[in-house]
Scaffold this active site. Structure first.
Site, PDB file in Angstrom:
ATOM      1  CB  SER A  86      45.699  36.893  35.207  1.00 43.70           C
ATOM      2  OG  SER A  86      46.048  38.014  33.889  1.00 43.70           O
TER       3      SER A  86
ATOM      4  CG  ASP B 216      42.662  33.725  27.823  1.00 37.04           C
ATOM      5  OD1 ASP B 216      42.218  35.401  27.978  1.00 37.04           O
ATOM      6  OD2 ASP B 216      44.138  34.260  29.094  1.00 37.04           O
TER       7      ASP B 216
ATOM      8  CG  HIS C 110      41.954  35.886  31.989  1.00 38.13           C
ATOM      9  ND1 HIS C 110      43.442  35.640  31.131  1.00 38.13           N
ATOM     10  CD2 HIS C 110      42.429  36.511  32.822  1.00 38.13           C
ATOM     11  CE1 HIS C 110      44.407  35.846  32.321  1.00 38.13           C
ATOM     12  NE2 HIS C 110      43.610  36.714  32.851  1.00 38.13           N
TER      13      HIS C 110
END
Length: 583
Positions: A216, A433, A503
């Site tokens: 991320s 995601d 994710h």
């Protein structure tokens, strides 16, 4: 990456404007039969872990410098087995004896003989989200996933392959304390390198190969820190040897969020069952903003040329128009009406909302009456030598001065620099995601220059094979095997698109992440072949042709006939940075 509660509340309170290739599974019935037989015969995971722990007669890193950080592996609250040798605590971000700022970390040595003289750093994102989330729910030696009864031994823990340290950073994240002074990623990297030198000296790990991994917002952290290490030209402390980033922030927000989001919902239409009126409205706005045309022009292989600095859907000053950013926000709000338990981190999730010991079972914070956040419990803090302060998965305050990271996207300089110097970088992305979308990541790659060329010259098509793992998987931590996505390597950069993962790839697809790490460390030389896991060498593998990769990928031409093959990119809502305990 978890979003800050403020961002979530704003999103949730907002009102929407308008209400291949075949896989090769080798004898699945036999595998299922073996699993059933093993479930009846296998000892509990905790017993197995205790046997492994008892095999380690002498701690590897215990000495007069490290003893104050030693963690009693049999006294971790709620963990009913010995997690083995580990160390945790805080160290300052510089060698200045007056330094008041420090970073918190938890270090797990590996008993794997191949791990000698190497260490991997794991960072979660945010900015300001704790890497202890990664330890507890992704790739640590024990895991406590949302909706499960208790923590269990993790056969996919990354310390099974190498020495791993989970670090809470920048200052202001988790248990890491001090004055927030970072204004950009260069500041974050400088502070981390100061901490790292102190850590290496404390544990006498000079000369160790250093690998960095994260997800991320760590798509900024990791490349900038790795690049700073390379710039030091000091292999005693900063022997940077490889980088792995999952679902990373590498490009401008618009490229990874609103530009590809409509195509993402079209690809996964069954998960976004919008009515015809709303879909038509989205398509009109997308066309007006020029988003689909942009993707068709620039997500091609090889690239036609550098993308313009001025993005579509912006005004004369370069600011994105509200109606264009609104496409992403309106999709999020609309799907919440249809699926109240919608999880932007894994879009196939539906109700019920499961309790998570970190408080984030999906797109929202959820703390049932009587429940407590695991790392904020006093007995947990005491066990890991953490300061007695309130711990949150993501920081309530800013971790950058005035809340703004003044850095260029990592694909401008830091990331290509690391690729060129190490020839060992992996960018991987989960297909489910919606925080950071796969096609946004690919757009970022295709507008990045490394190795003297712009972008990938060939579209990713090779099969990403995850070895079958009948003897490694446990009923508590089941994981996939077989062709599980798409992979591609050019000029030192490998891209991996991963099926059925959201994710946080090590959480949703732990066996896939385990294979990624083996490749990063050089334990295996391919991810499109049927070589078994290095820690499960006897497991039988597929003998059938693997075919092409399977994860949704960017298309290689601008042809309108390719629309069915589209997915999407990254996630931060305009004006805010959203991340989960990165997560």
């Amino acid at each position: 990456m978890r979003w800050a509660p403020l961002v979530l509340s704003l999103l949730l309170s907002a009102t929407a404007t308008t209400v291949g290739a075949s896989r090769s599974f080798a004898h699945p019935d036999r595998i299922r039969e073996k699993l059933n037989q093993r479930k009846l015969k296998a000892a509990p995971a905790s017993d197995h872990h205790e046997v492994l722990s008892r095999a380690v007669v002498k701690p590897q890193f215990l000495n007069s410098n490290t003893s104050r950080f030693a963690v009693n592996g049999s006294a971790i609250p709620d963990v009913d087995f010995d997690v083995g040798e580990s160390y945790a605590g805080t160290l300052p971000i510089s060698s200045d004896p007056k330094e008041q700022s420090s970073l918190f970390w938890w270090f797990f040595p590996s008993t794997n003989p191949a791990a000698k003289k190497e260490i991997l750093i794991w960072l979660n994102g945010g900015p300001g989200c704790s890497s202890l989330e990664g330890l507890l729910q992704e790739n640590g030696p024990f895991v406590w996933q949302y909706g499960t009864f208790k923590p269990v031994a993790n056969p996919w823990g990354w310390n099974s392959l190498t020495n791993v340290i989970w670090v809470e950073q920048p200052v202001g994240t988790g248990f890491s304390q001090g004055k927030v002074t970072a204004q950009n990623e260069e500041d974050v990297a400088a502070q981390f390198l100061g901490f790292w030198k102190n850590f290496i000296d404390t544990f006498s790990m000079q000369g160790y190969k250093v690998y960095i991994a994260g997800e991320s917002y760590a798509g900024l952290y990791c490349p900038y820190i790795a690049s700073a290490m390379l710039d030091k030209k000091d292999n005693t402390y900063y022997n940077m040897s490889g980088l792995l980033i999952y679902d990373p922030v590498i490009a401008k927000d618009e490229i990874q969020e609103p530009i590809p989001v409509l195509q993402f919902t079209q690809y996964w239409a069954g998960l976004f069952p919008f009515n015809d009126t709303f879909k038509a409205d989205l398509e009109v706005r997308d066309k007006k903003c020029g988003y689909t045309d942009y993707v068709e022009k620039y997500l091609v292989y090889p690239p036609r040329g550098p993308a313009p600095s001025k993005l579509p859907g912006t005004d004369a000053s370069g600011q994105t128009l509200d109606d264009c950013w609104g496409i992403y926000n309106d999709i999020f709000n609309a799907i919440l009406l249809l699926n109240p338990c919608f999880d932007i981190y894994q879009v196939a999730t539906t109700c019920p909302l499961l309790w998570d010991v970190l408080g984030f079972p999906g797109s929202m914070f959820y703390l049932p009456t009587g429940a407590k956040i695991y790392f904020d419990r006093p007995e947990v803090k005491k066990a890991i030598h953490a300061p007695n302060i309130t711990w949150t998965t993501c920081a309530d305050g800013d971790v950058f001065v005035k809340g703004r990271d003044r850095s260029d996207p990592s694909n401008v300089r830091a990331l290509p620099h690391v690729i060129d110097k190490t020839q060992n970088v992996i960018i991987a992305h989960g297909a489910l995601d919606m925080v950071l979308l796969a096609n946004g990541t690919l757009l970022g790659i295709q507008n990045m220059t490394w190795g003297g060329k712009l972008g990938f010259q060939h579209r990713p098509t090779e099969p990403f094979y995850v070895p079958y793992n009948v003897d490694l998987t446990t009923t508590e931590v089941l994981a996939a095997g077989g062709v599980f996505g798409t992979t591609h390597t050019e000029r030192g950069l490998t891209y991996v698109g991963i099926d059925l993962s959201g994710h946080m790839v090590p959480q949703y697809a732990p066996s896939a992440a385990y294979r990624n790490l083996e490749f990063l460390l050089g334990r295996v030389s391919c991810m499109n072949c049927t070589v078994p896991f290095t820690t499960d060498k006897s497991a039988p593998q597929s003998t059938q042709p693997l075919g092409l990769g399977t994860a949704p990928q960017g298309w290689s031409t601008g042809s309108k006939t390719c629309k069915a093959r589209r997915s999407a990119p990254v996630s931060r809502v305009r004006g805010f940075t959203k991340e989960r305990p990165d997560a």
